[in-house]
Motif scaffolding. Sequence first.
Motif, PDB file in Angstrom:
ATOM      1  N   GLY A  86       4.040  -2.368  11.969  1.00 51.93           N
ATOM      2  CA  GLY A  86       2.693  -2.845  12.193  1.00 51.93           C
ATOM      3  C   GLY A  86       2.035  -2.252  13.420  1.00 51.93           C
ATOM      4  N   ARG A  87       2.842  -1.937  14.440  1.00 50.71           N
ATOM      5  CA  ARG A  87       2.276  -1.475  15.700  1.00 50.71           C
ATOM      6  C   ARG A  87       2.336   0.036  15.892  1.00 50.71           C
ATOM      7  NH1 ARG A  87       4.532  -6.204  19.860  1.00 50.71           N
ATOM      8  NH2 ARG A  87       3.435  -7.936  18.821  1.00 50.71           N
ATOM      9  N   THR A  88       3.046   0.737  15.018  1.00 52.64           N
ATOM     10  CA  THR A  88       3.255   2.171  15.224  1.00 52.64           C
ATOM     11  C   THR A  88       2.723   3.026  14.097  1.00 52.64           C
ATOM     12  OG1 THR A  88       5.297   1.588  16.403  1.00 52.64           O
ATOM     13  CG2 THR A  88       5.015   3.898  15.840  1.00 52.64           C
ATOM     14  N   ILE A  89       2.611   2.451  12.881  1.00 54.82           N
ATOM     15  CA  ILE A  89       2.276   3.236  11.691  1.00 54.82           C
ATOM     16  C   ILE A  89       1.049   2.651  11.003  1.00 54.82           C
ATOM     17  CG2 ILE A  89       3.106   4.134   9.491  1.00 54.82           C
ATOM     18  CD1 ILE A  89       5.966   3.703  10.518  1.00 54.82           C
ATOM     19  N   GLY A  90       0.086   3.526  10.691  1.00 59.90           N
ATOM     20  CA  GLY A  90      -1.054   3.147   9.873  1.00 59.90           C
ATOM     21  C   GLY A  90      -0.912   3.770   8.491  1.00 59.90           C
ATOM     22  N   PHE A  91      -1.502   3.145   7.487  1.00 55.43           N
ATOM     23  CA  PHE A  91      -1.383   3.614   6.107  1.00 55.43           C
ATOM     24  C   PHE A  91      -2.763   3.805   5.477  1.00 55.43           C
ATOM     25  CE2 PHE A  91       2.480   1.282   7.017  1.00 55.43           C
ATOM     26  CZ  PHE A  91       3.483   2.044   6.435  1.00 55.43           C
ATOM     27  N   VAL A  92      -2.925   4.921   4.775  1.00 55.22           N
ATOM     28  CA  VAL A  92      -4.097   5.147   3.932  1.00 55.22           C
ATOM     29  C   VAL A  92      -3.567   5.581   2.570  1.00 55.22           C
ATOM     30  CG1 VAL A  92      -6.265   6.379   3.608  1.00 55.22           C
ATOM     31  CG2 VAL A  92      -5.443   5.919   5.930  1.00 55.22           C
ATOM     32  N   PHE A  93      -3.967   4.857   1.525  1.00 54.24           N
ATOM     33  CA  PHE A  93      -3.449   5.134   0.190  1.00 54.24           C
ATOM     34  C   PHE A  93      -4.533   5.761  -0.694  1.00 54.24           C
ATOM     35  CE2 PHE A  93      -1.131   1.447   1.850  1.00 54.24           C
ATOM     36  CZ  PHE A  93       0.182   1.901   1.755  1.00 54.24           C
ATOM     37  N   LEU A  98      -8.859  -2.530   0.013  1.00 54.38           N
ATOM     38  CA  LEU A  98      -9.635  -3.432   0.857  1.00 54.38           C
ATOM     39  C   LEU A  98      -9.687  -4.806   0.199  1.00 54.38           C
ATOM     40  CD1 LEU A  98     -12.682  -1.163   1.828  1.00 54.38           C
ATOM     41  CD2 LEU A  98     -10.540  -1.484   3.079  1.00 54.38           C
ATOM     42  N   ILE A  99      -9.873  -5.846   1.025  1.00 53.70           N
ATOM     43  CA  ILE A  99     -10.073  -7.193   0.492  1.00 53.70           C
ATOM     44  C   ILE A  99     -11.543  -7.309   0.091  1.00 53.70           C
ATOM     45  CG2 ILE A  99      -9.949  -9.657   0.987  1.00 53.70           C
ATOM     46  CD1 ILE A  99      -7.771  -8.978   3.046  1.00 53.70           C
ATOM     47  N   SER A 100     -11.786  -7.436  -1.193  1.00 50.46           N
ATOM     48  CA  SER A 100     -13.145  -7.259  -1.724  1.00 50.46           C
ATOM     49  C   SER A 100     -14.132  -8.289  -1.191  1.00 50.46           C
ATOM     50  CB  SER A 100     -13.121  -7.305  -3.259  1.00 50.46           C
ATOM     51  OG  SER A 100     -12.611  -8.549  -3.717  1.00 50.46           O
ATOM     52  N   THR A 101     -13.657  -9.500  -0.878  1.00 51.40           N
ATOM     53  CA  THR A 101     -14.565 -10.544  -0.398  1.00 51.40           C
ATOM     54  C   THR A 101     -14.795 -10.463   1.107  1.00 51.40           C
ATOM     55  OG1 THR A 101     -12.698 -12.071  -0.204  1.00 51.40           O
ATOM     56  CG2 THR A 101     -13.964 -12.133  -2.252  1.00 51.40           C
ATOM     57  N   PHE A 102     -14.102  -9.570   1.797  1.00 51.82           N
ATOM     58  CA  PHE A 102     -14.256  -9.403   3.238  1.00 51.82           C
ATOM     59  C   PHE A 102     -15.283  -8.312   3.527  1.00 51.82           C
ATOM     60  CE2 PHE A 102     -10.073 -11.085   5.270  1.00 51.82           C
ATOM     61  CZ  PHE A 102     -10.217 -12.275   4.586  1.00 51.82           C
ATOM     62  N   GLY A 149     -17.208   4.599  -3.035  1.00 50.69           N
ATOM     63  CA  GLY A 149     -15.791   4.926  -2.922  1.00 50.69           C
ATOM     64  C   GLY A 149     -15.460   5.639  -1.626  1.00 50.69           C
ATOM     65  N   GLY A 150     -16.320   6.575  -1.250  1.00 48.08           N
ATOM     66  CA  GLY A 150     -16.091   7.306  -0.004  1.00 48.08           C
ATOM     67  C   GLY A 150     -16.201   6.400   1.212  1.00 48.08           C
ATOM     68  N   GLN A 151     -17.171   5.468   1.184  1.00 46.72           N
ATOM     69  CA  GLN A 151     -17.317   4.524   2.288  1.00 46.72           C
ATOM     70  C   GLN A 151     -16.111   3.585   2.368  1.00 46.72           C
ATOM     71  OE1 GLN A 151     -21.111   2.880   1.120  1.00 46.72           O
ATOM     72  NE2 GLN A 151     -22.220   4.035   2.692  1.00 46.72           N
ATOM     73  N   GLN A 152     -15.642   3.120   1.225  1.00 45.41           N
ATOM     74  CA  GLN A 152     -14.475   2.244   1.206  1.00 45.41           C
ATOM     75  C   GLN A 152     -13.251   2.949   1.804  1.00 45.41           C
ATOM     76  OE1 GLN A 152     -14.486   1.350  -2.996  1.00 45.41           O
ATOM     77  NE2 GLN A 152     -15.420  -0.657  -2.667  1.00 45.41           N
ATOM     78  N   GLN A 153     -13.100   4.217   1.488  1.00 48.05           N
ATOM     79  CA  GLN A 153     -11.949   4.943   2.028  1.00 48.05           C
ATOM     80  C   GLN A 153     -12.099   5.170   3.525  1.00 48.05           C
ATOM     81  OE1 GLN A 153      -9.137   4.870   1.044  1.00 48.05           O
ATOM     82  NE2 GLN A 153      -8.363   6.722   0.089  1.00 48.05           N
ATOM     83  N   ARG A 154     -13.330   5.317   3.998  1.00 46.54           N
ATOM     84  CA  ARG A 154     -13.551   5.431   5.444  1.00 46.54           C
ATOM     85  C   ARG A 154     -13.190   4.116   6.148  1.00 46.54           C
ATOM     86  NH1 ARG A 154     -17.084   9.309   7.816  1.00 46.54           N
ATOM     87  NH2 ARG A 154     -17.330  11.103   6.437  1.00 46.54           N
ATOM     88  N   VAL A 155     -13.505   3.004   5.518  1.00 47.77           N
ATOM     89  CA  VAL A 155     -13.093   1.713   6.072  1.00 47.77           C
ATOM     90  C   VAL A 155     -11.565   1.633   6.108  1.00 47.77           C
ATOM     91  CG1 VAL A 155     -13.112  -0.800   5.740  1.00 47.77           C
ATOM     92  CG2 VAL A 155     -15.188   0.530   5.323  1.00 47.77           C
ATOM     93  N   ALA A 156     -10.915   2.143   5.059  1.00 54.41           N
ATOM     94  CA  ALA A 156      -9.453   2.134   5.012  1.00 54.41           C
ATOM     95  C   ALA A 156      -8.862   2.977   6.146  1.00 54.41           C
ATOM     96  CB  ALA A 156      -8.961   2.640   3.657  1.00 54.41           C
ATOM     97  N   VAL A 157      -9.515   4.100   6.463  1.00 56.63           N
ATOM     98  CA  VAL A 157      -9.057   4.928   7.584  1.00 56.63           C
ATOM     99  C   VAL A 157      -9.220   4.169   8.892  1.00 56.63           C
ATOM    100  CG1 VAL A 157      -9.511   7.029   8.912  1.00 56.63           C
ATOM    101  CG2 VAL A 157      -9.488   7.125   6.405  1.00 56.63           C
ATOM    102  N   GLU A 172      -2.136  10.699  -0.779  1.00 57.05           N
ATOM    103  CA  GLU A 172      -3.210  11.141  -1.675  1.00 57.05           C
ATOM    104  C   GLU A 172      -4.525  10.405  -1.360  1.00 57.05           C
ATOM    105  OE1 GLU A 172      -3.276  13.512  -3.807  1.00 57.05           O
ATOM    106  OE2 GLU A 172      -1.211  13.982  -4.344  1.00 57.05           O
ATOM    107  N   PRO A 173      -4.950  10.399  -0.101  1.00 57.18           N
ATOM    108  CA  PRO A 173      -6.112   9.592   0.286  1.00 57.18           C
ATOM    109  C   PRO A 173      -7.422  10.044  -0.322  1.00 57.18           C
ATOM    110  CG  PRO A 173      -5.519  11.072   2.067  1.00 57.18           C
ATOM    111  CD  PRO A 173      -4.426  11.179   1.031  1.00 57.18           C
ATOM    112  N   THR A 174      -7.475  11.275  -0.826  1.00 54.92           N
ATOM    113  CA  THR A 174      -8.711  11.773  -1.434  1.00 54.92           C
ATOM    114  C   THR A 174      -8.605  11.866  -2.957  1.00 54.92           C
ATOM    115  OG1 THR A 174      -8.034  14.100  -1.240  1.00 54.92           O
ATOM    116  CG2 THR A 174      -9.201  13.129   0.641  1.00 54.92           C
ATOM    117  N   GLY A 175      -7.497  11.380  -3.515  1.00 58.39           N
ATOM    118  CA  GLY A 175      -7.227  11.572  -4.939  1.00 58.39           C
ATOM    119  C   GLY A 175      -8.210  10.908  -5.866  1.00 58.39           C
TER     120      GLY A 175
END
Length: 232
Positions: A86-93, A98-102, A149-157, A172-175
Amino acid sequence: MVDVITLQGICKSFNIGSSVETEVLHGIDFTMRSGEFVALMGPSGSGKSTLLNIIGLLDRPTAGHLLINGVETTALPDAELTRLRGRTIGFVFQYHYLISTFTALENVMMPMLVDRGRPSAEMEHRADALLEQVGLSKWRNNRATNMSGGQQQRVAVARALSMNPALVLADEPTGNLDTTSAEGVFNLMRQINRQSNTSFLLVTHNLDLAERCDRIVEIVDGRIAGERQSAS
């Protein structure tokens, strides 16, 4: 300087002890320096996902040693693995998850909330700064379902960066993105890498993107088949 990833003789088997026991990774040796942007490539079934799960501390190797930011992880209890991840590794899939209601802001704050238990002004300030960094300040209060979709992935980053990780694993973050959005997300990750010295390990089938990384590592049949500096 401590290497962000060190793998020594990493093996992974499934169905251990059964008649169908299968070894998927065969003695992987791999080192990634702090601040590197590395592409991991290989055909389907080559072991990329299994290797990424092990590096991301989501699964344990059957044999070998894994050091993340200088910490030997293979003997750590589950609670310490979770804390280190949680403190050392970030993930982008490939999918943003994303939590859709957030809102965008709330999604970026989530890793900090999980780590610290309650929201604070400091967390909100950090999330706002990250949304500005990825060019989405105007969308801070938009729900995920009201973004492209592109904005959602930017939020994920941005979410992947919320705990200021030493390493981001991007699978495969751009797949799932169109060419323009994919280019934008890749350029964003590269910019963050260069500005903050955050290490990125990018799994991709896109050779054009891989050639713009610092180094390309190829895995075939559960073994490192070769690596080379990219043309960039």
